[in-house]
Design a protein around this motif. Structure first.
Motif, PDB file in Angstrom:
ATOM      1  N   ARG A 142       0.829  -1.200   0.000  1.00  0.00           N
ATOM      2  CA  ARG A 142       0.000   0.000   0.000  1.00  0.00           C
ATOM      3  C   ARG A 142       0.856   1.238   0.000  1.00  0.00           C
ATOM      4  O   ARG A 142       2.050   1.214   0.307  1.00  0.00           O
ATOM      5  N   ALA A 143       0.222   2.355  -0.338  1.00  0.00           N
ATOM      6  CA  ALA A 143       0.857   3.665  -0.211  1.00  0.00           C
ATOM      7  C   ALA A 143      -0.022   4.528   0.681  1.00  0.00           C
ATOM      8  O   ALA A 143      -1.246   4.535   0.537  1.00  0.00           O
ATOM      9  N   ILE A 144       0.602   5.217   1.626  1.00  0.00           N
ATOM     10  CA  ILE A 144      -0.094   6.214   2.437  1.00  0.00           C
ATOM     11  C   ILE A 144       0.617   7.540   2.202  1.00  0.00           C
ATOM     12  O   ILE A 144       1.812   7.675   2.493  1.00  0.00           O
ATOM     13  N   ILE A 145      -0.109   8.487   1.651  1.00  0.00           N
ATOM     14  CA  ILE A 145       0.473   9.762   1.240  1.00  0.00           C
ATOM     15  C   ILE A 145      -0.248  10.882   1.978  1.00  0.00           C
ATOM     16  O   ILE A 145      -1.471  11.028   1.869  1.00  0.00           O
ATOM     17  N   GLY A 146       0.496  11.661   2.740  1.00  0.00           N
ATOM     18  CA  GLY A 146      -0.082  12.755   3.502  1.00  0.00           C
ATOM     19  C   GLY A 146      -0.637  13.854   2.615  1.00  0.00           C
ATOM     20  O   GLY A 146      -0.130  14.111   1.518  1.00  0.00           O
ATOM     21  N   ALA A 147      -1.660  14.523   3.120  1.00  0.00           N
ATOM     22  CA  ALA A 147      -2.338  15.550   2.328  1.00  0.00           C
ATOM     23  C   ALA A 147      -1.436  16.722   1.993  1.00  0.00           C
ATOM     24  O   ALA A 147      -1.645  17.407   0.985  1.00  0.00           O
ATOM     25  N   ILE A 198      -3.577   3.983  -0.958  1.00  0.00           N
ATOM     26  CA  ILE A 198      -3.761   3.229  -2.200  1.00  0.00           C
ATOM     27  C   ILE A 198      -3.342   1.789  -1.949  1.00  0.00           C
ATOM     28  O   ILE A 198      -2.191   1.536  -1.588  1.00  0.00           O
ATOM     29  N   PRO A 199      -4.252   0.832  -2.125  1.00  0.00           N
ATOM     30  CA  PRO A 199      -3.852  -0.573  -1.956  1.00  0.00           C
ATOM     31  C   PRO A 199      -2.950  -1.021  -3.087  1.00  0.00           C
ATOM     32  O   PRO A 199      -3.148  -0.657  -4.248  1.00  0.00           O
TER      33      PRO A 199
END
Length: 327
Positions: free
Chosen positions: A65-70, A214-215
Motif C-alpha cells: 500500500r501507499a499512504i500519502i499525507g495531504a 492506495i492498496p
C-alpha cells in the motif's frame, strides 16, 4: 478579492474546528485558492493556513500500500522511488499535471480539492449563470463553447469537466481518502453534478483531507497514465487514461485490468464496462479496441465536444496495448 481573516492552524484538530466556521477555507500550497479568489469565485471570510501542521507531508510506500499525507508536494510524490516502482501511473499522472513550479508548491490534498477549469465557472462577471457558483441560476456552458466540456456524468445542471490527473490514477486503483472521522473510496468522494452541481466533493464542514491510501496490486505495479492534450505540456487533458494490467502466466490472458478516464467526465471516471469485457480474455488489439468503445456508453455531447466520444476509446486502447507490449 475581498478582505479576509488569516489563521495559522498548528494541529489537525485546530484546523478542523476552524474549517467548521461559516465562510472558512483551507490554505495549503495556495495554487487553487489564490486562483479562485483572484477571479472572484472564492470569497472566504477566513483563510486557515494548514501548511505548517507537522506529519501531514509523509510518504510511506511499500508493495502492499501507499499512504500519502495531504500536505505532501506533488513533485515529491511523483519523484518518490517507491511510488514510481509500485504505482507508476500515479507518478506519471503527477508529472503530467500543471507546471514544474506548480508541482513544487501544490499539495496532494489541494490537488484533490481543485475545482473545474470551465471558463463559464471562472468568469462570474460575464457569465453570472453557473449552477456551481449560484445554484439554480443555470449553466452558461450548455449552448456555449463546449470543446473542453464533459460527455460523461453530465446533467441539465452542469457539463463542466473534472480537470485533474492524479485522481484518475487513484480511482483506477481503489484509493481511499482519509477525512479523519471518515474514510471514503475516492470514487465516492467525487460527486457527479446531478441537480446539485455546487456539491463537487463529499466533504462536510469541519472535515479536511489528511491522507490518501492506495492498496497495492499487480495491476498497480504494471500501470501507466496516458494524457492526450492540445499541446505537449501545461495543458489539461482532452482525454486521458490510467491503466493497470496483470496477465496470467501465459503472458497473453488478462487476469486483472483497471481503467479510469480523465478529461471527458464531470468527475474521475472508472470504466468498469471495459474492465469486465477484457478480464479473462486474450490481450489482442481487436478485442482491446472493441472493449474500449464500451467506455462511451451513455455519453452525451454538446456539439464541439463530440470528438471526445471518438478520442477516449482510442486513448484507452493505446494505453492498454502499450502496457501489453512491455509485459
Amino acid at each position: 478579492m475581498r478582505d479576509f481573516s488569516y489563521l495559522r492552524a498548528d494541529s489537525v484538530e485546530a484546523a478542523r474546528n476552524a474549517a467548521a466556521l461559516p465562510g472558512a477555507m483551507l490554505l495549503a500550497g495556495g495554487t487553487t485558492l489564490v486562483d479562485l479568489a483572484k477571479c472572484g469565485v472564492a470569497e472566504p471570510s477566513t483563510v486557515i493556513d494548514i501548511s505548517h501542521i507537522e506529519g501531514l507531508n509523509a510518504i510511506d510506500v511499500n508493495s502492499d500500500r501507499a499512504i500519502i499525507g495531504a500536505l505532501a508536494k506533488m513533485s515529491h510524490v511523483a519523484d518518490h522511488a517507491a511510488v514510481k516502482s509500485h504505482f507508476p501511473a500515479v507518478s506519471e499522472a503527477l508529472w503530467q499535471a500543471a507546471s514544474a513550479q506548480l508541482r513544487n508548491m501544490a499539495t496532494i490534498g489541494g490537488n484533490l480539492m481543485q475545482r473545474t477549469r470551465c471558463p463559464y465557472f471562472r468568469d462570474p462577471a460575464n457569465f453570472p449563470a453557473c449552477n456551481k457558483r449560484a445554484p439554480g441560476s443555470g449553466c452558461s456552458a450548455i449552448g456555449g463553447v463546449t470543446r473542453g466540456h464533459a460527455v460523461l456524468g453530465t446533467s441539465e445542471a452542469c457539463i463542466a469537466t473534472y480537470p485533474g490527473d492524479l485522481a484518475i490514477a487513484l480511482v483506477a486503483f481503489d484509493a481511499e481518502v482519509d477525512l479523519g472521522e471518515r474514510k471514503l473510496k475516492i470514487e465516492d468522494f467525487f460527486l457527479a453534478p446531478g441537480a446539485t452541481a455546487e456539491q463537487e466533493h463529499d466533504i462536510r464542514p469541519g472535515e479536511m483531507i489528511t491522507a490518501i491510501q492506495i492498496p497495492g496490486s499487480a495491476a498497480a505495479r504494471r500501470s501507466a497514465y496516458l494524457k492526450v492534450r492540445d499541446r505537449q505540456s501545461y495543458e489539461f487533458a482532452a482525454a486521458s487514461a490510467a491503466i493497470g494490467l496483470e496477465l496470467e502466466a501465459d503472458g497473453r490472458t488478462i487476469r486483472d485490468i483497471r481503467v479510469a478516464l480523465g478529461g471527458v467526465a464531470t468527475k474521475p471516471w472508472r470504466a468498469r464496462s471495459v474492465e469486465d469485457a477484457l478480464k479473462g480474455k486474450a490481450l489482442d488489439e481487436a478485442s482491446v479496441r472493441k472493449a474500449s468503445e464500451l467506455a462511451m456508453e451513455g455519453a452525451v455531447d454538446h456539439g464541439a465536444n463530440h470528438y471526445k466520444i471518438a478520442l477516449a476509446p482510442r486513448v484507452i486502447a493505446r494505453a492498454i496495448l502499450k502496457l501489453g507490449e512491455t509485459a
